[in-house]
Design an enzyme around this catalytic site. Structure first.
Site, short mmCIF file in Angstrom:
data_model
loop_
_atom_site.label_atom_id
_atom_site.label_comp_id
_atom_site.label_asym_id
_atom_site.label_seq_id
_atom_site.Cartn_x
_atom_site.Cartn_y
_atom_site.Cartn_z
N LYS A 148 0.81 -1.22 0.00
CA LYS A 148 0.00 0.00 0.00
C LYS A 148 0.84 1.27 0.00
O LYS A 148 0.38 2.32 -0.45
CB LYS A 148 -0.94 0.00 1.21
N VAL A 186 -7.45 7.94 7.81
CA VAL A 186 -7.34 6.48 7.84
C VAL A 186 -5.87 6.12 8.00
O VAL A 186 -5.00 6.70 7.34
CB VAL A 186 -7.89 5.85 6.54
N LYS A 203 -3.05 2.98 7.70
CA LYS A 203 -2.86 1.68 7.05
C LYS A 203 -1.42 1.24 7.25
O LYS A 203 -0.51 2.07 7.28
CB LYS A 203 -3.14 1.76 5.55
N VAL A 232 -6.23 -1.79 8.40
CA VAL A 232 -6.81 -0.48 8.06
C VAL A 232 -7.57 0.02 9.28
O VAL A 232 -8.44 -0.68 9.80
CB VAL A 232 -7.76 -0.59 6.85
N ASN A 289 -18.55 3.26 -3.62
CA ASN A 289 -17.35 2.46 -3.44
C ASN A 289 -17.36 1.34 -4.48
O ASN A 289 -18.11 0.37 -4.35
CB ASN A 289 -17.32 1.89 -2.02
N LEU A 321 -12.97 4.83 -5.00
CA LEU A 321 -14.02 5.61 -4.38
C LEU A 321 -14.36 6.81 -5.24
O LEU A 321 -13.49 7.42 -5.87
CB LEU A 321 -13.59 6.10 -2.99
N ILE A 364 -7.93 3.60 -3.32
CA ILE A 364 -7.52 3.44 -1.92
C ILE A 364 -6.92 2.06 -1.64
O ILE A 364 -6.28 1.87 -0.61
CB ILE A 364 -8.69 3.71 -0.96
N ARG A 379 -4.57 -9.89 -7.11
CA ARG A 379 -4.89 -11.28 -6.83
C ARG A 379 -6.40 -11.44 -6.93
O ARG A 379 -7.13 -10.47 -7.09
CB ARG A 379 -4.40 -11.69 -5.43
#
Length: 402
Positions: free
Chosen positions: A137, A172, A174, A187, A224, A291, A301, A306
């Protein structure tokens, strides 16, 4: 093998990866605080892609391919395919991987990376270093070409406290290292000081494994989207479709609705990200959480290179009845027999399509809960939501007994 899957699915994993590749969706047995280390959840995940694997050899826990799954598949005219290799513990799992790779000459397509003690990096179906980098991320800007990003800051964990003083709620947090995450773990949504204190405790507890933290402005979401793409040299880059990803207030996954109308700008944003990965050498399926806010701005985000929960929902769409489609996972809140019989009833009604069933009663230990994932289909959104509510009432023994 049952050829109906090959003829009816939109796309399969063997369409993408060809021969000489075997697949495992199980997280490594090695400890990872950001994935559920609950053994039965990890074992259950091994059955989720059975119907889209097609000819691809697949490692599946024995409890995920019992007569219970056979019975559910028979109701919809399917069979458990014969490309299944079963295991029941860490030793048999790792031995199978090594047999399929070293003895049988397969590359292994992993859902989550494993240590080199389990398998040499050169036997990965997708280059291991690239696979890890794409799912990190903290490297989001690289894969989006610095587009579609909320305000964010990537910091070393020792700088966390000082960095926090520059941010106002909501934001947020992460993890930002190479450890894989799933289902919203790793998260932490912070709307207030209480949320922040809880996040600090979690980060402090796990700072021995997570060295990087991401601080990201929380987006006021209008929609979303979970957009899915696939790439192979023979088929090129394919847009599989999109779902609306449902989450709770803490950001944890709550299922997906299939969407029929997706803004072209959202499709294009995901395509650009996928093409960047393809240019680096990526092959296979990827799903991106995009988003859209009230001003129609698009934000990436989370990038998952995968298979995820939407993959089977989208690939199996041609096999489902027309109408609303919703994917979700259920863990038995009652005795396993009642849980299975209720699922059987709704599959028999033709409104619940079975994907995977983890049979808790396969184990000799008492109290192992069965798990099931499937797709509600064959009616309007309102009708299927009411059916799901009724289903939940029927498996909730506290409601039954009252």
């Amino acid at each position: 093998m049952n050829n109906k899957i090959n003829m009816s699915a939109l796309l399969t994993l063997s369409n993408l990866h060809g021969t000489g590749v075997a697949y495992t969706s199980r997280p490594s047995y090695d400890s990872n605080p950001w994935l559920s280390n609950e053994e039965h959840q990890s074992n259950y995940l091994t059955g989720r892609e059975i119907l889209i694997a097609d000819q691809l050899p697949m490692l599946v826990h024995q409890a995920s391919v019992t007569d219970k799954l056979t019975s559910l598949f028979e109701l919809v005219g399917l069979e458990i395919p014969d490309n299944i290799f079963t295991f029941d513990d860490k030793y048999s799992y790792e031995c199978l991987i090594q047999q399929l790779a070293y003895k049988d000459g397969n590359k292994i397509l992993f859902q989550y990376p494993h240590s080199e003690d389990v398998l040499s990096n050169r036997h990965y179906g997708v280059d291991k270093d690239l696979f890890i980098a794409l799912n990190n991320k903290s490297r989001l800007a690289e894969w989006t070409n610095n587009k579609y990003l909320p305000d964010r800051e990537v910091i070393n964990i020792e700088d966390f406290s000082s960095a926090m003083s520059k941010w106002s709620f909501p934001f947020v947090l992460k993890i930002g290292d190479d450890l894989p995450t799933s289902g919203g773990n790793g998260v932490m949504i912070c709307d207030n000081n209480n949320d922040l204190e809880l996040a600090k405790m979690k980060i402090s507890n796990d700072q021995n494994v997570s060295k990087t933290i991401i601080i990201e402005r929380k987006i006021e979401v209008r929609m979303n989207y979970s957009v899915q793409y696939a790439y192979s040299k023979s088929k090129g880059l394919i847009f599989l479709g999109a779902t609306e990803q449902l989450t709770d207030t803490a950001g944890h996954y709550q299922g997906n609705h299939k969407l029929e109308h997706i803004p072209q700008a959202v499709v294009q944003a995901g395509k650009e990200i996928m093409q960047t990965a393809v240019d680096k050498g990526y092959l296979g399926v990827a799903g991106f959480d995009l988003l859209v806010d009230k001003n129609e701005n698009i934000y990436a985000i989370d990038l998952n290179f995968r298979q995820n929960a939407s993959t089977s929902l989208l690939m199996l769409a041609p096999m489902l009845k027309s109408g609303h489609h919703k994917f979700f996972t259920y863990i038995s809140p009652c005795d396993n027999k009642l849980f299975f019989n209720t699922i059987f009833k709704y599959v028999q009604k033709g409104i619940l399509f079975p994907i995977a069933y983890y049979d808790g009663d396969w184990h000799s230990d008492d109290g192992i809960k069965s798990r099931f994932c499937g797709i509600w289909h064959g009616g309007s959104k309102d009708y299927l939501e009411k059916s799901e509510i009724q289903f939940l009432k029927e498996i909730d023994t506290s409601l039954i007994n009252n």
